[in-house]
Design a protein around this motif. Structure first.
Motif: not given
Length: 393
Positions: A64-69, A113-120, A124-136
């Motif tokens: 639930l945060t940016p990065g690889r866990g 097969g996808d290139s990376g994680r998707v985030v909502r 609503e779709p978020a522009p990038s995984v980095s958005v999670l850093g503002e929330i959690v």
């Protein structure tokens, strides 16, 4: 619909601020085909046998945060055997020393097969995984980190960058962009197929990003140093930290950023032949190291005992958690503490739990022995994990 949901939520509130998970939903994540867990803001204690799935739950929360866990695993390996994708979703509550300041629904997932994680965010779709850093904002300690001080410098850089990220959500993107630019430069140097203008453009980007990364790290270390001094003298050993490396030495503390960028660009230009021969870029913030010293004994952490090293790590995490809370309007970060109590004596275990409760953080803690959490059980949500299923204790 997840197939093993139940609720522990009691609508209880402690003083102070925090970010907490009120609902966690997993689909085809590790050994969980489906799970829904409803919680209140108190700490979460997960006990059970090895291999039951305790760490997998912490890992899910870390996504639930940016990065690889917290395991830095390949996304393909996280998908449950036989499935084609995984999903982790959560209801996140934010409280800042008073009334709730917002409840947010977030979710992330990955399909083979996808290139990376998707985030909502709020469905609503978020522009990038980095958005999670503002929330959690989350900090974690795992048994794999017990060798942090004796392992390679790259492990300590990643640890430092995780600390910086909780203060500056944009840091992960800058680090990733710097590394991408550096890989481009290395490819161009491999057979000198890039012209000077092309190399110069890449090196210009590297200089801007490299100085930004270094500046963010230095700022975080200065603030964490002050936080460590304020909490010195507790039951855990006091760490003294610094960033070491030729890049930091060359940058200095007083030179303007533009001057440092220009010096680094010049160094990269002059070092092309050397770096081409080496097959990699030999100067920059990607070669820096985090120095940690046991202040009380005056020795590097690498030379301290195993127990002292564990204590130094805990002291760093607790001080940084307090710093993050102070810097974000009193909102304490999530703490993910895997097998945290196993090698602590009674005094330090009690001190850790007291610090968590004083901070008001929703700390997720795992262990095989339920008795180790007796001192915090009355103030926590205790769950037994067995074969990917949870039951309240």
């Amino acid at each position: 619909m997840p197939n093993s949901g139940f609720s522990l939520a009691e609508n209880g509130e402690r003083g102070g601020g925090r970010v907490s998970i009120s609902r966690l939903t997993l689909t085809d994540f590790r050994n969980y085909a489906g799970l829904r867990l409803d919680l209140d803001p108190r700490p979460v204690v997960l006990t059970g046998a090895n291999g039951a799935g305790k760490t997998n739950l912490l890992e899910a929360v870390s996504y639930l945060t940016p990065g690889r866990g917290l395991r830095a695993a390949q996304l393909d390996s996280v998908i449950r055997l036989g499935a084609g994708a995984f999903a982790v979703a959560a209801g996140v509550d934010r409280r800042a020393g008073g009334p709730d300041v917002g409840a947010i629904d977030i979710g992330t997932g990955f399909r083979r097969g996808d290139s990376g994680r998707v985030v909502r965010v709020n469905h609503e779709p978020a522009p990038s995984v980095s958005v999670l850093g503002e929330i959690v904002r989350a900090l974690w300690l795992t048994p794999a980190m017990d060798g942090l001080f004796t392992g390679p410098a790259s492990d300590r850089r990643r640890f430092l960058d995780r600390l910086v990220l909780t203060l500056d959500p944009g840091h992960a993107s800058r680090v990733a962009d710097f590394e991408k630019a550096m890989r481009q430069r290395n490819r161009l140097l491999e057979d000198f197929r890039g012209n000077d203008r092309w190399l110069g453009s890449v090196e210009h980007a590297m200089a801007e990003l490299g100085v930004a990364v270094s500046t963010a790290r230095a700022g975080a270390v200065r603030r964490l140093t002050e936080a460590l001094r304020q909490r010195a003298g507790g039951v855990f050993p006091d760490p003294e930290i610094a960033i070491e490396g030729a890049f930091e030495t060359g940058a200095g503390d007083q030179r303007p950023s533009l001057e440092v960028e220009e010096a680094y660009r010049e160094e990269l230009g002059l070092g092309r032949a050397r770096d081409a021969a080496a097959g990699r870029t030999l100067s920059g913030p990607h070669r820096s190291d985090l120095s940690v010293i046991h202040r009380g004994r005056g020795v590097p952490a690498a030379l301290a005992s195993t127990g002292e090293q564990k204590g130094l790590l805990i002291a760093l995490i607790l001080a940084h958690a307090r710093l993050v809370a102070d810097a974000s309007g009193g909102v304490a970060p999530l703490l993910l503490l895997d097998e945290i109590a196993a090698h602590l004596d009674d005094m330090r275990r009690s001190a850790l739990f007291a610090e968590i409760l004083a901070l008001g953080a929703q700390a997720w803690m795992t262990g095989t022995d339920r008795a180790l959490f007796t001192d915090i059980a009355a103030d926590a949500q205790c769950l037994e994990v067995a074969d990917g299923r949870l039951s309240p204790v």
